[in-house]
Motif scaffolding. Structure first.
Motif, PDB file in Angstrom:
ATOM      1  N   TYR A  72       0.822  -1.209   0.000  1.00  0.00           N
ATOM      2  CA  TYR A  72       0.000   0.000   0.000  1.00  0.00           C
ATOM      3  C   TYR A  72       0.850   1.249   0.000  1.00  0.00           C
ATOM      4  CZ  TYR A  72      -5.077  -0.047   0.255  1.00  0.00           C
ATOM      5  OH  TYR A  72      -6.409  -0.056  -0.052  1.00  0.00           O
ATOM      6  N   SER A  77      -3.974   0.585  -3.031  1.00  0.00           N
ATOM      7  CA  SER A  77      -3.274  -0.686  -3.089  1.00  0.00           C
ATOM      8  C   SER A  77      -2.490  -0.721  -4.401  1.00  0.00           C
ATOM      9  CB  SER A  77      -4.326  -1.796  -3.064  1.00  0.00           C
ATOM     10  OG  SER A  77      -3.714  -3.036  -3.178  1.00  0.00           O
ATOM     11  N   GLU A 100      -4.697 -12.099   8.294  1.00  0.00           N
ATOM     12  CA  GLU A 100      -4.583 -10.796   7.631  1.00  0.00           C
ATOM     13  C   GLU A 100      -5.451  -9.789   8.372  1.00  0.00           C
ATOM     14  OE1 GLU A 100      -3.108  -8.863   5.873  1.00  0.00           O
ATOM     15  OE2 GLU A 100      -2.765  -9.450   3.804  1.00  0.00           O
ATOM     16  N   ILE A 103      -8.358  -7.561   3.708  1.00  0.00           N
ATOM     17  CA  ILE A 103      -8.190  -7.936   2.305  1.00  0.00           C
ATOM     18  C   ILE A 103      -8.990  -6.960   1.467  1.00  0.00           C
ATOM     19  CG2 ILE A 103      -8.635  -9.686   0.544  1.00  0.00           C
ATOM     20  CD1 ILE A 103      -7.733 -11.766   2.587  1.00  0.00           C
ATOM     21  N   SER A 105      -7.819  -5.428  -2.507  1.00  0.00           N
ATOM     22  CA  SER A 105      -7.823  -5.875  -3.907  1.00  0.00           C
ATOM     23  C   SER A 105      -7.540  -7.378  -4.016  1.00  0.00           C
ATOM     24  CB  SER A 105      -6.759  -5.117  -4.690  1.00  0.00           C
ATOM     25  OG  SER A 105      -5.475  -5.494  -4.238  1.00  0.00           O
ATOM     26  N   ASN A 107      -4.366  -8.417  -3.969  1.00  0.00           N
ATOM     27  CA  ASN A 107      -2.993  -8.523  -4.492  1.00  0.00           C
ATOM     28  C   ASN A 107      -2.056  -9.154  -3.468  1.00  0.00           C
ATOM     29  OD1 ASN A 107      -3.653  -7.350  -6.930  1.00  0.00           O
ATOM     30  ND2 ASN A 107      -3.199  -5.273  -6.213  1.00  0.00           N
ATOM     31  N   LYS A 132     -13.085  -6.202   2.104  1.00  0.00           N
ATOM     32  CA  LYS A 132     -13.848  -5.246   1.283  1.00  0.00           C
ATOM     33  C   LYS A 132     -14.306  -5.942   0.007  1.00  0.00           C
ATOM     34  CE  LYS A 132     -10.951  -1.250   2.562  1.00  0.00           C
ATOM     35  NZ  LYS A 132      -9.850  -0.387   2.035  1.00  0.00           N
ATOM     36  N   PHE A 153     -11.556   3.631   2.908  1.00  0.00           N
ATOM     37  CA  PHE A 153     -10.279   3.493   3.593  1.00  0.00           C
ATOM     38  C   PHE A 153     -10.456   3.596   5.107  1.00  0.00           C
ATOM     39  CE2 PHE A 153      -6.014   4.706   4.948  1.00  0.00           C
ATOM     40  CZ  PHE A 153      -5.265   3.759   4.258  1.00  0.00           C
TER      41      PHE A 153
END
Ligand code: IMP
Ligand code: MG
Length: 369
Positions: A72, A77, A100, A103, A105, A107, A132, A153
């Motif tokens: 990021y 991202s 995590e 999450i 995108s 990536n 998201k 965000f």
């Protein structure tokens, strides 16, 4: 509300709600792992707080390790994931659960799958505290999701905006529309509200929303809301607050690039003040101040009688009508004075003097907001 660098964030998920979510994930995962000793792999930096709370709650033996990835930059991202610290131990044959923080995108998740491709683990499961769905572009399965959130965000609980915010125990969400100055303007009849609203509009690039004008506009143009309002008026009933709020909402949306709004003629009751707060909140905004022009009754009476001589308005010509309008005003606004005082948002401004003097007094108040 908090400010990190140049941006403002508003409270989104409380510390307590985060805790409940983490506990639920722990219960679910502990149940699925049965008697295996899992290896929890946290993805740094963002997941440090989540992993820490998670393993403290985990009821059975487990191992914990980390890998450090970075993707990021600022609010976006990037495709380019850097592996800063990779796996440092052999995980073959183990049940691995990735922990995590969020999450987005996907990536980062893709990079994680790449890292684990040749590790010969028995099982690789993905657990993320936040997810998201609108931003996710991959199709790797997410086995455990703490909470789905809109594509906005967030910071806090390990998550940062350019380095700041990781230490916050709760989650905050970026404020998207930032109308800065929203005023509720009050003043008894004859206080010079209309005149001053014009100056404020120009000085601060505000949009003046007079409820009376909004009603007349909607009824004259036969908008759906106007017709609805009229149907109540025709029956001699009060227009429900929600109809008024919907009209005000439409005005606010029409002026999305304004610096803020001057509300005039609304709210009149506590319930309306609460509804207005809710409306502003839904715009990521707030009422900053109730400004009341204060003018002595005798001065008002003289002013209105003077105005009556030239304006031809019947209600300006009769002293007893004038006095009862003033009394009525104080009766109605007293509750609102209390409402906004409780929020530290009430500002009384001396409305006696030259127009210019009063304008300057108003500007002084607004400049301190
Ligand atoms: P992805 O690679 O786009 O799925 O993003 C994952 C990583 O981006 C997370 O581990 C975070 O470090 C960061 N990230 C994604 N969304 C946010 C957010 O809303 N606030 C802060 N960091 C985020
Ligand atoms: Mg992360």
């Amino acid at each position: 509300m908090i400010k990190l660098h140049d941006l403002s964030f508003k409270p989104f998920i409380s510390e307590q709600d985060v805790d409940v979510t983490v506990q639920r994930m722990v219960d679910e995962i502990a149940n699925d792992m049965q008697d295996e000793i899992p290896v929890f792999v946290g993805i740094l930096n963002g997941s440090f707080m989540f992993v820490s709370d998670f393993v403290k709650k985990y009821p059975k033996p487990c191992e914990v390790t980390f890998i450090k990835l970075a993707s990021y930059e600022g609010l976006k991202s990037s495709e380019d994931i850097q592996r800063l610290i990779g796996l440092t131990q052999d995980l073959s044959g183990r049940k691995v659960v990735i922990l995590e923080d969020i999450i987005d995108s996907g990536n980062t998740l893709e990079a994680i799958h790449r890292i684990f491709k040749n590790e010969n683990v028995d099982e690789l499961k993905i657990a993320t505290l936040f997810y998201k769905p609108e931003a996710y572009k991959k199709d790797y399965k997410l086995h455990y999701v703490g909470r789905e959130i809109p594509n906005k965000f967030i910071v806090g609980y390990g998550l940062d905006y350019n380095g700041l915010g990781r230490d916050l125990p709760a989650i905050y969400q970026l404020k998207t529309t930032q109308y800065m100055t929203n005023l509720v303007l009050f003043g008894p009849p004859g206080a010079g509200k209309g005149t001053q609203a014009e100056f404020l509009k120009d000085t601060y690039n505000l949009v003046h929303i007079s409820t009376g004008d909004v009603f007349r506009f909607n009824i004259k143009n036969e908008t759906a809301l106007g017709m609805l309002a009229k149907s109540y008026m025709d029956k001699g009933e009060l227009v429900p607050d929600q109809v008024t709020i919907d009209m005000l909402n439409a005005e606010v949306e029409k002026n999305a690039d304004a610096n803020g709004f001057i509300f005039d003629g609304f709210p009149r009751t506590n319930a309306q003040a609460e509804a207005l707060d809710k409306l502003m909140d839904s715009k990521d905004s707030q009422i900053n101040a109730m400004i009341a022009l204060e003018v002595d009754d005798e001065v008002l009476v003289q002013r209105l009688l003077e105005r009556g001589k030239t304006s031809g308005r019947k209600d300006d010509a009769n002293e007893s009508i004038i006095r009862s309008r003033i009394t009525e005003y104080y009766k109605k606004t007293a509750v609102l004075k209390d409402y906004y005082t409780a929020q530290d948002k009430y500002f009384g401004v001396d409305g006696v003097g030259s127009i210019q003097d009063i304008t300057e007094r108003l500007n002084t108040v607004i400049d301190t907001l």
